[in-house]
Design an enzyme around this catalytic site. Structure first.
Site: not given
Ligand code: FAD
Ligand code: SF4
Length: 542
Positions: A479
């Site tokens: 996280h």
């Molecule tokens: C194994 C695992 C288990 C998890 N379990 C839980 C859980 O049970 N409950 C929970 O609340 N959370 C959990 N999480 C955390 C959760 O997955 C994240 O909190 C969440 O996905 C974050 O969302 P986000 O949209 O901020 O970022 P992300 O899901 O990381 O998405 C960001 C996106 O931005 C893209 N990106 C990055 N840089 C660039 C760029 N320069 N240009 C264009 N695109 C870009 C990436 O490719 C990605 O697709 C878990 C994570 C993992 C790895």
């Protein structure tokens, strides 16, 4: 030949799609995880011209069974399941604590929710006022009540199966969208030990369908939720990205944004790379939703004469205060088989000790694993016996394990940060992110406390303890939080309570990177609630 099982052969050919910029875009959303997907859907719904730029590919839903196969074959490491690319995703880890970044994220449409677990709790009221209530950390510029309507909306958006049986949860008025999953067989074993020790168990809110919801089926029990749910019963952000597209948004995959072109007060364009060359996407507003590591990295990569230390970084805090939740765990073997079917997710937890947190001890939660031990395949691969001997060992040792987990808050620290490593570059020649992760004594002390409770529980069950994750060998829960913190003072934070950067009038951040402190609850429901709030603020301006 990649050496991977078949899923990849179904990927669309590079360059087959039109990845040219969208004309007259109102909003450019960068990143197609849950934060970016939710913002994009909201803005498209409101009639805005939205373009989403996503660094990774779009995965074909029909490939999920093949990805599941990768997941269960021991020869494939976790990043292989969703086509992680070591050159594209190169990174460093220079802190006291090693950070395995590529196990902690997925690049592609859906983001890290493609392989997440799907536990979705609200933060507690004191998490929003850590400085005042616990005497450490800082207060958020928001209170629980400010986020409460957004939390309810986020639960509907993700589709949460949850129960009203958690006496420690913060107040709520509305029921969860779906009924909670019933407790598992091993929850029942733990329940007896909990009764003896005065520990209260309750259900876990899960972003997975306990009944058909949102045109996706109920969970069918594959048990491979992390890292792939082939049925789609587990929420992932493709839900919102595809909904945004149906409402008119354009999603451009394989389009990593390289830098943000800007003047002193506003972003003008996102420069992105594609398989067929570099493009420039102009827009009136920009929402950065690249996750907790790539969001500060992109800002740092976009430094200029206006912002020599990195874009939106007049506070000097972009990348600072990197946090994760720490894992504490223990497990053992019972003399009797647990008769626990393999379940890929958790059905029971205890938040009983959460609000006892103070300056000495961090908030933490206890998790009851639905676990019966290593699979027969893992057991076979870890031994040197064959034939009848192997069969005998599997019969006697499989299916009698129990396990407990726990998540612990880490405080924000200045010496825990994401920076650029100028000695290494990714496949595009950009300095890679360096996760410099330091943890702190309060978290480590709390892990010992969690271990004590876990030991008492396992001893009460009569288990022989066979493994322990403690303060010495703890690791991250994946996280990523804190690296563009939210606050009211521009000198002490990167974004305001409206999620807009203090420095730039047309740039918002949707991510756990804005969390000033992390609590000990999994972050994504709060990310979704803040994304909905950010979308409201963007709408006020475009
Ligand atoms: C194994 C695992 C288990 C998890 N379990 C839980 C859980 O049970 N409950 C929970 O609340 N959370 C959990 N999480 C955390 C959760 O997955 C994240 O909190 C969440 O996905 C974050 O969302 P986000 O949209 O901020 O970022 P992300 O899901 O990381 O998405 C960001 C996106 O931005 C893209 N990106 C990055 N840089 C660039 C760029 N320069 N240009 C264009 N695109 C870009 C990436 O490719 C990605 O697709 C878990 C994570 C993992 C790895
Ligand atoms: S157990 Fe349910 S949520 Fe998990 S992979 Fe199977 S169908 Fe998906």
């Amino acid at each position: 030949m990649s050496g991977r099982p078949p899923a990849e052969s179904a990927s669309p050919a590079d360059g087959a799609a039109d990845r040219s910029p969208v004309e007259d875009a109102d909003v450019c959303v960068i990143g197609a995880g849950p934060a970016g997907g939710i913002v994009a859907e909201r803005l498209a719904q409101a009639g805005r011209e939205v373009v989403v730029l996503e660094a990774g590919p779009r995965f074909d839903f029909d490939d999920r069974l093949a990805r599941q196969e990768r997941a269960i074959r021991p020869a494939y490491d976790r990043p292989d399941v969703w086509d992680g690319d070591p050159e594209r995703d190169a990174h460093s880890a220079s802190g006291e604590w090693f950070y395995p970044l590529n196990h902690a994220r997925v690049k592609g449409v859906g983001g890290s929710t493609l392989h997440w677990q799907g536990m979705v709790m609200r933060l507690h009221e004191d998490d929003f006022r850590s400085g005042t209530a616990r005497g450490v950390g800082v207060d958020w510029p928001l209170e629980y009540d400010d986020l409460r309507p957004y939390y309810a909306e986020a639960e509907r958006e993700l589709g949460v199966a949850g129960g009203e049986d958690n006496p420690f949860a913060p107040p709520r008025e509305e029921p969860f969208p779906m009924e909670a999953f019933p407790p598992s067989y091993s929850d029942g074993l733990f329940a007896e030990a909990c009764d003896e020790l005065g520990i209260e168990m309750h259900s876990v809110p899960n972003a997975r369908n306990s009944e058909s919801y949102d045109d996706r089926s109920a969970c069918v029990g594959y048990g491979t939720c992390q890292p792939v749910c082939p049925s789609g019963a587990k929420y992932d952000a493709t839900v919102h990205v595809e909904r945004a597209e149906r409402k008119g948004a354009t999603v451009i995959d394989r389009a990593p944004v390289q830098r943000l072109e800007h003047g002193p007060d506003a972003i003008e364009a996102a420069v992105y790379a594609t398989p067929d060359g570099e493009y420039r996407q102009a827009a009136d507003a920009f929402v950065i939703a690249c996750g907790g590591v790539e969001t500060p990295r992109l800002l740092l990569l976009s430094k200029s004469s206006h912002y020599p230390d990195g874009l939106a970084n007049s506070s000097g805090l972009v990348g600072r205060y990197f946090m994760d939740h720490l894992f504490a765990g223990m497990g053992g073997v019972l003399e009797e088989p647990t008769r626990q079917n393999h379940v890929g997710f958790l059905t029971s937890e205890s938040h009983q000790f959460y609000d006892e947190a103070d300056a000495e001890f961090a908030p933490f939660k206890l998790e009851f694993f639905n676990y019966d031990g290593p699979s027969p395949v893992e057991m076979a691969l870890s031994g040197d016996d064959w034939g009848d001997d192997l069969l005998e060992r599997l019969r006697s040792e499989y299916g009698n394990h129990v396990g407990l987990g726990g998540l612990v808050e880490q405080l924000p620290r200045e010496d825990s940060y994401v920076a650029l490593d100028y000695d290494r570059t990714d496949d595009r020649g950009n300095p890679v992110p360096d996760v410099h992760w330091n943890v702190g004594d309060r978290a480590l002390r709390t892990i010992e406390r969690v271990n004590e409770i876990q030991r008492e529980l396992l001893e009460e069950l009569g288990a022989e303890i066979t493994w322990q994750v403690d303060a010495e060998n703890t690791g991250p829960a994946y996280h990523h939080m804190g690296t563009t913190r939210m606050g009211t003072e521009p000198t002490e934070s990167v974004v305001g309570p409206d999620l807009r950067t203090h420095d730039l009038e047309n740039c918002w951040i949707a991510s756990s990177s804005v969390f000033p402190t992390g609590g000990a609850m999994n972050p994504t429901l709060t990310i979704a609630a803040l994304a909905l709030k950010a979308a409201d603020h963007v709408l006020e301006s475009v």
